[in-house]
Write an enzyme that holds these catalytic residues in place. Structure first.
Site, PDB file in Angstrom:
ATOM      1  N   ILE A   2      -7.499 -30.166  19.239  1.00 27.16           N
ATOM      2  CA  ILE A   2      -8.531 -31.057  18.698  1.00 27.16           C
ATOM      3  C   ILE A   2      -8.132 -31.273  17.246  1.00 27.16           C
ATOM      4  O   ILE A   2      -8.197 -30.340  16.439  1.00 27.16           O
ATOM      5  CB  ILE A   2      -9.934 -30.434  18.784  1.00 27.16           C
ATOM      6  CG1 ILE A   2     -10.242 -30.023  20.226  1.00 27.16           C
ATOM      7  CG2 ILE A   2     -10.990 -31.414  18.257  1.00 27.16           C
ATOM      8  CD1 ILE A   2     -11.492 -29.174  20.370  1.00 27.16           C
ATOM      9  N   ARG A  14      -8.912 -24.096  12.365  1.00 25.65           N
ATOM     10  CA  ARG A  14      -8.164 -23.263  11.419  1.00 25.65           C
ATOM     11  C   ARG A  14      -7.316 -24.118  10.478  1.00 25.65           C
ATOM     12  O   ARG A  14      -6.796 -25.167  10.875  1.00 25.65           O
ATOM     13  CB  ARG A  14      -7.283 -22.220  12.131  1.00 25.65           C
ATOM     14  CG  ARG A  14      -5.856 -22.606  12.512  1.00 25.65           C
ATOM     15  CD  ARG A  14      -5.757 -23.603  13.620  1.00 25.65           C
ATOM     16  NE  ARG A  14      -6.563 -23.300  14.770  1.00 25.65           N
ATOM     17  CZ  ARG A  14      -6.202 -22.434  15.715  1.00 25.65           C
ATOM     18  NH1 ARG A  14      -5.009 -21.920  15.686  1.00 25.65           N
ATOM     19  NH2 ARG A  14      -6.993 -22.188  16.735  1.00 25.65           N
ATOM     20  N   GLY A  71      -5.182 -27.272  10.484  1.00 26.18           N
ATOM     21  CA  GLY A  71      -6.073 -28.424  10.431  1.00 26.18           C
ATOM     22  C   GLY A  71      -6.332 -28.940  11.831  1.00 26.18           C
ATOM     23  O   GLY A  71      -6.224 -30.132  12.110  1.00 26.18           O
ATOM     24  N   HIS A  72      -6.650 -28.014  12.729  1.00 21.60           N
ATOM     25  CA  HIS A  72      -6.974 -28.373  14.102  1.00 21.60           C
ATOM     26  C   HIS A  72      -7.616 -27.170  14.795  1.00 21.60           C
ATOM     27  O   HIS A  72      -7.636 -26.066  14.234  1.00 21.60           O
ATOM     28  CB  HIS A  72      -5.714 -28.825  14.866  1.00 21.60           C
ATOM     29  CG  HIS A  72      -4.648 -27.797  14.949  1.00 21.60           C
ATOM     30  ND1 HIS A  72      -3.470 -27.874  14.249  1.00 21.60           N
ATOM     31  CD2 HIS A  72      -4.584 -26.634  15.637  1.00 21.60           C
ATOM     32  CE1 HIS A  72      -2.725 -26.826  14.519  1.00 21.60           C
ATOM     33  NE2 HIS A  72      -3.383 -26.050  15.349  1.00 21.60           N
ATOM     34  N   ALA A  73      -8.131 -27.416  15.988  1.00 28.82           N
ATOM     35  CA  ALA A  73      -8.626 -26.338  16.851  1.00 28.82           C
ATOM     36  C   ALA A  73      -7.910 -26.464  18.191  1.00 28.82           C
ATOM     37  O   ALA A  73      -7.277 -27.481  18.475  1.00 28.82           O
ATOM     38  CB  ALA A  73     -10.131 -26.463  17.043  1.00 28.82           C
TER      39      ALA A  73
END
Ligand code: TYD
Length: 138
Positions: free
Chosen positions: A126, A101, A54-56
């Site tokens: 992010i 992702r 749950g981030h990049a």
């Protein structure tokens, strides 16, 4: 601007040394990977139904391997999305920088092994999807 796409996230076949006593997979640094490995971590004991990720990342490359069990990885470049199932310890999913992702649908006993190009750095993350979309269109 980051122009990476979900299609840059590919499954890399890893080595498999097989004998009657089982299998052994070697990931031999730059020989097999498009980045040098600075850090290895793994996720395990993931409760049923939980989602990770749950981030990049801005700069980080990762190779994600289902060392045991299976799970799905959702990749999102801000335009396209795809879901990849990882269920073989002799394949790794390359995730390039700038891709959102999420890791989901972990099987019981799954182990998610991650080889990463840089040390842990919270400023490389992010974590808000709105920030990710803004980052992608900049
Ligand atoms: P995070 O990367 O958000 O986990 P996931 O993407 O699997 O859901 O990390 C969870 C927590 O662990 C967060 O507080 C940061 C910390 N962490 C480290 O301290 N070092 C690391 O190398 C990693 C990957 C996470």
């Amino acid at each position: 601007m980051n122009s990476s796409s979900i299609y840059d996230g590919v499954m890399l076949p890893l080595s498999k040394i097989h004998n009657r006593a089982g299998n052994l997979t070697v990931i031999d640094g730059e020989e097999n990977l498009p980045f040098s490995v600075s850090r290895i971590y793994y996720l395990y004991d993931i409760p049923s139904g939980e989602t990770r990720g749950g981030h990049a990342h801005r700069e980080l490359y990762q190779l994600i391997v289902a060392a045991s069990g299976s799970f799905n990885v959702l990749l999102d470049d801000g335009i396209n999305k795809k879901i990849v199932t990882l269920n073989r310890p002799d394949y790794g999913l390359l995730v390039v920088p700038g891709i959102w992702r999420e890791l989901l649908e972990f099987s019981s006993g799954a182990i998610c092994l991650v080889l990463a190009s840089h040390k842990y750095d919270e400023s490389d993350y992010i974590r808000q999807y709105e920030d990710f979309i803004e980052y992608r269109v900049k």
